[in-house]
Structure formats: C-alpha cells, structure tokens
Design an enzyme around this catalytic site. Structure first.
Site, PDB file in Angstrom:
ATOM      1  N   GLU A   1       8.912  16.376  15.072  1.00 20.04           N
ATOM      2  CA  GLU A   1       9.474  16.063  13.760  1.00 20.04           C
ATOM      3  C   GLU A   1       8.826  16.977  12.725  1.00 20.04           C
ATOM      4  OE1 GLU A   1       8.342  12.390  11.761  1.00 20.04           O
ATOM      5  OE2 GLU A   1      10.431  12.096  11.178  1.00 20.04           O
TER       6      GLU A   1
ATOM      7  N   CYS B   1      13.607  10.499   7.460  1.00 21.21           N
ATOM      8  CA  CYS B   1      13.335  10.102   8.852  1.00 21.21           C
ATOM      9  C   CYS B   1      14.553  10.311   9.730  1.00 21.21           C
ATOM     10  CB  CYS B   1      12.871   8.654   8.893  1.00 21.21           C
ATOM     11  SG  CYS B   1      13.998   7.540   8.050  1.00 21.21           S
TER      12      CYS B   1
ATOM     13  N   LYS C   1       0.876  -1.178   0.000  1.00 21.85           N
ATOM     14  CA  LYS C   1       0.000   0.000   0.000  1.00 21.85           C
ATOM     15  C   LYS C   1       0.912   1.226   0.000  1.00 21.85           C
ATOM     16  CE  LYS C   1      -1.969   3.078   2.109  1.00 21.85           C
ATOM     17  NZ  LYS C   1      -1.760   4.508   1.741  1.00 21.85           N
TER      18      LYS C   1
ATOM     19  N   GLU D   1       8.570   1.226  11.465  1.00 16.59           N
ATOM     20  CA  GLU D   1       9.722   2.126  11.276  1.00 16.59           C
ATOM     21  C   GLU D   1       9.108   3.522  11.265  1.00 16.59           C
ATOM     22  OE1 GLU D   1      12.418   0.139  10.632  1.00 16.59           O
ATOM     23  OE2 GLU D   1      11.266  -1.646  10.139  1.00 16.59           O
TER      24      GLU D   1
HETATM   25  P1  NAD Z   1       2.104   8.745   7.539  1.00 20.67           P
HETATM   26  O1  NAD Z   1       2.194   8.013   8.823  1.00 20.67           O
HETATM   27  O2  NAD Z   1       1.185   9.891   7.446  1.00 20.67           O
HETATM   28  O3  NAD Z   1       1.684   7.744   6.370  1.00 20.67           O
HETATM   29  C1  NAD Z   1       2.405   6.572   6.112  1.00 20.67           C
HETATM   30  C2  NAD Z   1       1.493   5.568   5.430  1.00 20.67           C
HETATM   31  O4  NAD Z   1       0.463   5.212   6.337  1.00 20.67           O
HETATM   32  C3  NAD Z   1       0.807   6.091   4.171  1.00 20.67           C
HETATM   33  O5  NAD Z   1       0.796   5.081   3.187  1.00 20.67           O
HETATM   34  C4  NAD Z   1      -0.599   6.390   4.664  1.00 20.67           C
HETATM   35  O6  NAD Z   1      -1.576   6.291   3.638  1.00 20.67           O
HETATM   36  C5  NAD Z   1      -0.788   5.288   5.688  1.00 20.67           C
HETATM   37  N1  NAD Z   1      -1.836   5.553   6.694  1.00 20.67           N
HETATM   38  C6  NAD Z   1      -2.264   6.743   7.157  1.00 20.67           C
HETATM   39  N2  NAD Z   1      -3.268   6.555   8.044  1.00 20.67           N
HETATM   40  C7  NAD Z   1      -3.474   5.232   8.156  1.00 20.67           C
HETATM   41  C8  NAD Z   1      -4.369   4.409   8.902  1.00 20.67           C
HETATM   42  N3  NAD Z   1      -5.269   4.930   9.749  1.00 20.67           N
HETATM   43  N4  NAD Z   1      -4.287   3.075   8.762  1.00 20.67           N
HETATM   44  C9  NAD Z   1      -3.388   2.508   7.934  1.00 20.67           C
HETATM   45  N5  NAD Z   1      -2.528   3.238   7.177  1.00 20.67           N
HETATM   46  C10 NAD Z   1      -2.561   4.582   7.295  1.00 20.67           C
HETATM   47  O7  NAD Z   1       3.604   9.166   7.176  1.00 20.67           O
HETATM   48  P2  NAD Z   1       4.111   9.943   5.894  1.00 20.67           P
HETATM   49  O8  NAD Z   1       3.731  11.380   6.027  1.00 20.67           O
HETATM   50  O9  NAD Z   1       3.741   9.216   4.662  1.00 20.67           O
HETATM   51  O10 NAD Z   1       5.695   9.782   6.054  1.00 20.67           O
HETATM   52  C11 NAD Z   1       6.454  10.567   6.903  1.00 20.67           C
HETATM   53  C12 NAD Z   1       6.796   9.808   8.159  1.00 20.67           C
HETATM   54  O11 NAD Z   1       7.484   8.602   7.831  1.00 20.67           O
HETATM   55  C13 NAD Z   1       7.761  10.576   9.039  1.00 20.67           C
HETATM   56  O12 NAD Z   1       7.326  10.487  10.379  1.00 20.67           O
HETATM   57  C14 NAD Z   1       9.075   9.832   8.860  1.00 20.67           C
HETATM   58  O13 NAD Z   1       9.972   9.959   9.934  1.00 20.67           O
HETATM   59  C15 NAD Z   1       8.609   8.449   8.682  1.00 20.67           C
HETATM   60  N6  NAD Z   1       9.648   7.628   8.058  1.00 20.67           N
HETATM   61  C16 NAD Z   1      10.303   6.718   8.826  1.00 20.67           C
HETATM   62  C17 NAD Z   1      11.318   5.940   8.271  1.00 20.67           C
HETATM   63  C18 NAD Z   1      12.047   4.918   9.083  1.00 20.67           C
HETATM   64  O14 NAD Z   1      12.706   4.082   8.502  1.00 20.67           O
HETATM   65  N7  NAD Z   1      11.965   4.928  10.393  1.00 20.67           N
HETATM   66  C19 NAD Z   1      11.643   6.098   6.934  1.00 20.67           C
HETATM   67  C20 NAD Z   1      10.945   7.032   6.168  1.00 20.67           C
HETATM   68  C21 NAD Z   1       9.940   7.786   6.746  1.00 20.67           C
END
Ligand code: NAD
Length: 496
Positions: A400, A301, A190, A266
């Site tokens: 963040e 991240c 997804k 993650e």
């Molecule tokens: P997000 O949490 O908003 O979304 C991530 C994914 O989750 C998307 O595909 C989104 O559609 C899905 N999602 C949202 N609500 C959901 C729900 N209720 N149920 C299931 N899925 C849902 O994050 P983002 O804005 O896409 O990405 C940024 C974040 O990702 C930052 O916090 C960043 O630090 C983190 N990140 C972490 C790593 C790591 O390896 N630790 C790497 C890259 C990004």
C-alpha cells in the site's frame, strides 16, 4: 462565504487555533506539559502547538469517561433524547463548516473544496444518520417455551476509545463516535498526530450541543504513547481503530496483553479495479480509474491502486486514462479550483517518491506524473503517477503506497483477472466494469473484498457497511451494523 484563496487566507487570520486535549468538558494541557508542533503541508506554515498526551492523561481520561458512563447521565438517557442532542451536534458542525474545512485542509493538505463539500458535510451526516437510527432500533424476544421469557437486549459497551488516521480526520472519527455515542457509550478519541485540529475543535461543539462532560473526550498525541496506553488500558471496553495493517496487528496484541477489549480494525488496502473489454463506457471507466487514484492525493484506503485492464482494449484505454488524469493537477490546497492538494507530511511524500523509484527500478514503465511539484509554495505536492507494464509481483502492486501511484496490469481472461485481484493480503474494496450482468455478479461474488463497485468506483453512503476482508480488518463502519461494535448482547431468562 469564502470563494477565493485570499478569502480563505483572510479567514485563517481570524482563526483561534486550539491545541489542547479535551477532557471532562474542558480544554487541558497534557499533564507532562509536552507539546508537538503542528505544521501545514499546504505551505509549511506553523499552525499550533498541540498537547502531546501520554499514559498519565489516558489514565485520567478513562477514569472520567468511566465515571460519566456509570452515572448514566448519557447511557441511560432515552434514545430519543440522545438523538436530539446528537442532531444538534451535527447542526453545529454544519454551522461551523468553513472553520472546520479550513482546519482540515491546513492540517492535512486536502483541497479546500473537498473539505467543504465532502469531509465536513459527511461528518455531520454520519452523526445525524446514527442519531436518527437510535430510537428506531428494537431489541428481541426469544422464541422460548411457554413458561420462559427470553429477552435479547443490546447494551452500550461502556468506555470506547478510538484511534484514527489522518487521511479523512473527521469522517473516520465520526464513523466511530456517531454510533458509539448514539448507543450511549463514553468516548475517547485519539486523532492522528498529523491531523489533530478538527477533532480538538469539535469537542467544544459536542459540549455546546449538550453532550454531558466526560462523555466525549479528545486526546491528541503520539501513537506509541497515548495510543498504546489506551490500547493496553484495563478499563477501556472497546478499541475502534482505523489505520495501517501493521498497527492494527499490534493493537490485537495489546488487547490480548490487557483486558481482551473488543478490537475493531479498519486497516489498509490495495484495491483492484478491473476493466473488461465489454465495459459499458470506457471513458467513464477511465475517469473513475483516475479519480480512484488521484482523489485525496491517493491517500485513500480504498484507492483503486491496481488497475486491471483486459488486453484487447488496453491501447484504446490508456490514452483515455492519461487524459482523465490530467483533470487531477496539484495546486495550492486553499485554491477552490484545486483538485489535488498536498501530501500530509515530508515523510509520507518521501515514501511516495521512494515507491515511484522502486517501480522504475523493477522495470515498470512510468507513463505520466511522478514528480514533486510546486516547491515554491513551501508545500508538499506530487503529481499523480501511472505505471504501465506492472506485474502483480512487483512491490508497487503489492504494498500500500497511500499516494497517487497507479499500477496498470494487463490480463487476458476473467479467471486470470480474478486470480490477480485476489492475490493480495488486503481485501478492502474492488471495482469491476462490464456490461454482462451475469459476469458482473459472478465476478463480484468471487472478489474477496468488503466493498465491490460495479460500473463505478467508490460509491456508497451511510446505509451500507464499510470494512475489509483479510488483512484489511474485521470491523464494519456505517449502517446499522456499526452499532454491533459498540454494544454488548445480553440474554435475560425470566421464569414465568
Ligand atoms: P497508522 O497506522 O500509522 O496510524 C493510525 C493511528 O494509529 C494514528 O492515530 C497513530 O497515532 C496511531 N498509532 C500508531 N502507532 C500506534 C501504537 N503503537 N499504538 C496505538 N496507536 C498507534 O496509519 P495512518 O498513516 O495514520 O493512516 C493510513 C492508513 O490508514 C492506511 O493504511 C490506510 O489504508 C488506513 N485507512 C483505512 C481505512 C479503512 O476504513 N479501512 C480508512 C482510512 C485509512
């Protein structure tokens, strides 16, 4: 080969943009027929109508993935055979490097040079690395009494769903699907609704490479519809997630409310990068600090968003830092010379600008950048910003931002630096700069972070695990440790 912005524009003219889901080896519209518009943050151009899948599509896809898994067509294939097919998949990704790079850049705004030299090669490499490992991993025999044979074996977990973010759309996905597929699972990806196009495109390449239909599926759509449906599904065995800490916590609840699926998270970060007065090379430290916040528009991240500088060198260090950041200038993301591209969407840009305002309001001193720029392109560009005079209690040091906003914090002692570095809900990564070997080791040991970089920032490759302490998550991507997430451990006792 595309070398100029106009080459890339021409290349775009010949692209066929696919926005449908990929289920059971075929592109399909969402069962509801719903779509959402995918617009480019690079210049506001329309890219595609993308299938907005939901619970009905999730249910249908899990059935397909389960059937493929149970059939053994992939799960029971010899590891060497899965390796061969996955290496072909990796090669096909490289063979389509320009198309995928263009899609990645237009979809989420990163510079085209980054997509070409980092995102697409790293994705291909992640697949190849896991593929090459899978026929070299042995199971174990337990040290049993003489009349017993104890086998400790790893089996594929079954149906794996992965929910990924938009900042490195293909890389983040590949860190999950590469080990999961290599281990023999069926997979449902997804992608983020902000960057679904490359995931959709590579599904066809997976099929072309020989991954059987039903084994690799892609469901574009919104988090609270299809993402939630996968997380709550009773027949998904593993949920692998990269994204924000807030959503990560929600997924743990969904797992508890459903089938206790394994959940690997993650999540976010607010990483400290600590420069001691005895750093071996202050100019190199300044360049790394600039790159740590400006690369990928700060949408990383592990961004080194809290820069801790020892008081005795701060006056010397700040000009070096400002100068180093000048190499990071926003430019049109399709221009090969650009180092800072567009912010992913309007909402994210507004959020970054809001944090910059909060920094000013709370008394931090903006020393460079922080403005929206290049509005005439129709894209979403923000200058990388540095705040001086930040305390670790300020909002810009605690939350963040996921944008190019650096908080410079001054410290006096090693003990104080460690306390500030660890005073954070996150624990993803950290940097430390010193030429004292003993200090480097003790400080690295004291840091509560999943990755620590000494006299560099953001090093690493597929050979070491990547993930966080504390609220940065629990899973580890990359390295052989990643296979633990997608396999179950079985003990079989045979009476001899
Ligand atoms: P997000 O949490 O908003 O979304 C991530 C994914 O989750 C998307 O595909 C989104 O559609 C899905 N999602 C949202 N609500 C959901 C729900 N209720 N149920 C299931 N899925 C849902 O994050 P983002 O804005 O896409 O990405 C940024 C974040 O990702 C930052 O916090 C960043 O630090 C983190 N990140 C972490 C790593 C790591 O390896 N630790 C790497 C890259 C990004």
């Amino acid at each position: 080969m595309a070398n100029t912005r106009s080459d890339w524009e021409q290349r775009f003219q010949s692209l066929t943009l696919e926005g449908r889901a990929f289920i059971d080896g075929q592109y399909r519209s969402a069962l509801s027929g719903e779509t959402f518009e995918c617009m480019s943050p690079v210049d506001g151009r329309f890219l595609a109508n993308v299938a907005s899948t939901d619970e009905a599509d999730a249910n249908a896809t899990v059935i397909v993935a389960r059937k493929a898994f149970e059939s053994g067509i992939w799960a029971r294939l010899a590891p060497a055979e899965r390796k061969r097919i996955l290496i072909r998949f990796s090669d096909l990704i490289l063979a389509n490097q320009e198309e995928l790079a263009l899609l990645e850049t237009l979809d989420m705004g990163k510079p085209i040079s980054d997509s070409m030299t980092i995102d697409i090669p790293a994705t291909a490499n992640a697949i190849r690395w896991s593929a090459e490992a899978i026929d070299k991993i042995y199971d174990e025999v337990a040290p049993t009494p003489h009349d017993q044979l104890g086998l400790i074996t790893r089996e594929p977990a079954g149906v794996v769903a992965a929910i990924v973010p938009w900042n490195f759309p293909l890389i983040m996905a590949s860190w999950k699907f590469a080990p999961a597929l290599a281990a023999g699972n069926s997979f449902i990806l997804k992608p983020s609704e902000k960057s679904p196009l490359t995931a959709i495109r590579i599904a066809q390449l997976a099929l072309d490479a020989g991954i059987p239909k039903g084994v690799f599926n892609v469901l574009p759509g919104l988090g609270h519809t299809v993402g939630k449906a996968l997380a709550l599904h009773m027949d998904v065995d593993v949920l692998a997630f990269t994204g924000s800490t807030a959503i990560a916590k929600q997924l743990l609840i969904y797992a508890g409310q459903s089938n206790m699926k394994r959940v690997w998270l993650e999540a976010g970060g607010k990483s400290p990068n600590v420069v001691f007065a005895d750093a071996p090379d202050l100019r190199a430290a300044a360049q790394a600090a600039a790159s740590a916040i400006a690369f990928n528009q700060g949408e990383v991240c592990t961004a080194g968003s809290r820069l801790l500088v020892e008081r005795s060198i701060r006056e010397q260090f700040i000009p070096l830092l400002v100068q180093a950041l000048q190499a990071w200038k926003p430019g049109h993301a399709l221009d090969p010379a650009t180092t800072v591209g567009a912010v992913v969407d309007q909402r994210q840009m507004e959020s970054v600008l809001r944090y910059i305002q909060i920094g000013k309001d709370q008394g931090a001193h903006l020393i460079t950048g922080g403005n929206r720029t290049l509005e005439d392109t129709g894209g979403l560009y923000v200058e990388p910003a540095i705040f001086d005079g930040v305390t670790n209690a300020m909002t810009i040091a605690r939350e963040e931002i996921f944008g190019s906003v650096l908080s410079l914090i001054t410290f006096d002692t090693e003990q104080e630096a460690l306390a500030i570095a660890n005073d954070c809900i996150y624990g993803l990564a950290a940097g430390v700069w010193t030429s004292n070997l003993s200090k480097a080791h003790t400080f690295a040991r004291g840091l509560r972070a999943g990755s620590v970089w000494v006299n560099q920032y953001d090093g690493g490759d597929m050979t070491a695990p990547f993930g966080g302490f504390k609220q940065s998550g629990n899973g580890r991507d990359k390295s052989l440790h990643a296979f633990d997430k997608y396999t179950e451990l079985k003990a079989t006792w045979i009476k001899l």
